[in-house]
Design a protein around this motif. Structure first.
Motif, short mmCIF file in Angstrom:
data_model
loop_
_atom_site.label_atom_id
_atom_site.label_comp_id
_atom_site.label_asym_id
_atom_site.label_seq_id
_atom_site.Cartn_x
_atom_site.Cartn_y
_atom_site.Cartn_z
N HIS A 77 77.60 47.65 -65.53
CA HIS A 77 78.87 48.05 -64.93
C HIS A 77 78.63 48.45 -63.48
CE1 HIS A 77 80.64 48.08 -68.89
NE2 HIS A 77 79.62 48.80 -69.32
N PHE A 78 79.67 48.31 -62.68
CA PHE A 78 79.56 48.71 -61.28
C PHE A 78 79.42 50.22 -61.19
CE2 PHE A 78 81.50 50.12 -57.28
CZ PHE A 78 80.65 49.47 -56.40
N GLU A 79 78.55 50.65 -60.30
CA GLU A 79 78.34 52.08 -60.09
C GLU A 79 78.68 52.39 -58.63
OE1 GLU A 79 74.90 55.25 -61.24
OE2 GLU A 79 74.27 53.30 -60.50
N LYS A 80 79.58 53.33 -58.44
CA LYS A 80 79.97 53.68 -57.08
C LYS A 80 78.75 54.20 -56.32
CE LYS A 80 83.54 56.29 -56.64
NZ LYS A 80 84.60 57.28 -56.88
N PRO A 81 78.67 53.91 -55.02
CA PRO A 81 77.51 54.35 -54.23
C PRO A 81 77.30 55.86 -54.27
CG PRO A 81 78.74 52.72 -53.00
CD PRO A 81 79.54 53.02 -54.24
N SER A 82 78.37 56.64 -54.28
CA SER A 82 78.22 58.09 -54.31
C SER A 82 77.61 58.56 -55.64
CB SER A 82 79.57 58.78 -54.09
OG SER A 82 80.49 58.38 -55.09
N GLU B 173 70.31 59.10 -58.48
CA GLU B 173 68.95 58.94 -57.97
C GLU B 173 68.36 60.28 -57.52
OE1 GLU B 173 69.30 55.91 -55.00
OE2 GLU B 173 69.24 54.29 -56.48
N LYS B 174 69.20 61.12 -56.93
CA LYS B 174 68.74 62.44 -56.49
C LYS B 174 68.35 63.29 -57.71
CE LYS B 174 70.06 66.29 -53.55
NZ LYS B 174 71.11 66.91 -52.72
N ALA B 175 69.17 63.25 -58.74
CA ALA B 175 68.87 64.01 -59.96
C ALA B 175 67.58 63.49 -60.61
CB ALA B 175 70.04 63.91 -60.94
N GLU B 176 67.39 62.18 -60.60
CA GLU B 176 66.16 61.61 -61.17
C GLU B 176 64.94 62.06 -60.38
OE1 GLU B 176 66.77 57.40 -61.18
OE2 GLU B 176 68.12 57.47 -62.91
N ALA B 177 65.06 62.09 -59.05
CA ALA B 177 63.94 62.52 -58.21
C ALA B 177 63.58 63.98 -58.49
CB ALA B 177 64.29 62.33 -56.74
N ILE B 178 64.61 64.82 -58.65
CA ILE B 178 64.38 66.24 -58.95
C ILE B 178 63.70 66.37 -60.31
CG2 ILE B 178 65.56 68.41 -59.53
CD1 ILE B 178 67.64 67.63 -57.36
N ARG B 179 64.16 65.60 -61.28
CA ARG B 179 63.58 65.63 -62.62
C ARG B 179 62.11 65.20 -62.59
NH1 ARG B 179 66.91 62.08 -65.04
NH2 ARG B 179 68.62 63.51 -64.75
N ARG B 180 61.81 64.14 -61.83
CA ARG B 180 60.42 63.68 -61.71
C ARG B 180 59.55 64.73 -61.05
NH1 ARG B 180 62.69 58.81 -60.14
NH2 ARG B 180 62.34 59.33 -57.97
N ALA B 181 60.05 65.38 -60.00
CA ALA B 181 59.28 66.39 -59.28
C ALA B 181 59.00 67.59 -60.19
CB ALA B 181 60.03 66.84 -58.04
N ARG B 182 60.01 68.01 -60.95
CA ARG B 182 59.81 69.14 -61.87
C ARG B 182 58.80 68.80 -62.96
NH1 ARG B 182 66.03 71.07 -62.69
NH2 ARG B 182 66.21 72.23 -60.75
N LYS B 183 58.88 67.58 -63.48
CA LYS B 183 57.94 67.16 -64.52
C LYS B 183 56.52 67.13 -63.97
CE LYS B 183 57.18 63.45 -67.85
NZ LYS B 183 57.68 62.17 -68.36
N LEU B 184 56.36 66.61 -62.75
CA LEU B 184 55.05 66.56 -62.12
C LEU B 184 54.49 67.97 -61.90
CD1 LEU B 184 52.99 64.57 -60.86
CD2 LEU B 184 54.10 65.01 -58.68
N ALA B 185 55.34 68.89 -61.43
CA ALA B 185 54.91 70.27 -61.20
C ALA B 185 54.53 70.93 -62.52
CB ALA B 185 56.03 71.06 -60.52
N ARG B 186 55.31 70.67 -63.57
CA ARG B 186 55.03 71.24 -64.88
C ARG B 186 53.67 70.75 -65.41
NH1 ARG B 186 59.89 70.33 -66.91
NH2 ARG B 186 59.35 68.30 -67.75
#
Length: 68
Positions: A35-40, A46-59
């Protein structure tokens, strides 16, 4: 991508292929492209995924250092 079939064992080769595709993120990308995903919304996801990855790496880093 290439998977070798050994001893005519297609089931094992199929499992290996699926595992490789999963690691590459092909299934996830196919799901997102259905499905089409609005750019916003894409930016927010993508920002939420990056935060999740960073937290997992720190953990994981803290766990590794704590175990030593």
């Amino acid at each position: 991508m290439q998977v070798m079939v050994r001893d005519n064992n297609v089931d094992q080769a199929l499992r290996a292929l699926k595992k490789k595709l999963q690691r590459e993120g092909v299934f996830r990308e196919m799901k997102l492209k259905q499905h089409f995903e609005k750019p916003s919304i894409r930016k927010a996801r993508e920002k939420a995924e990056a935060i999740r990855r960073a937290r997992k790496l720190a953990r994981k880093k803290l766990q590794r250092e704590g175990m030593l």
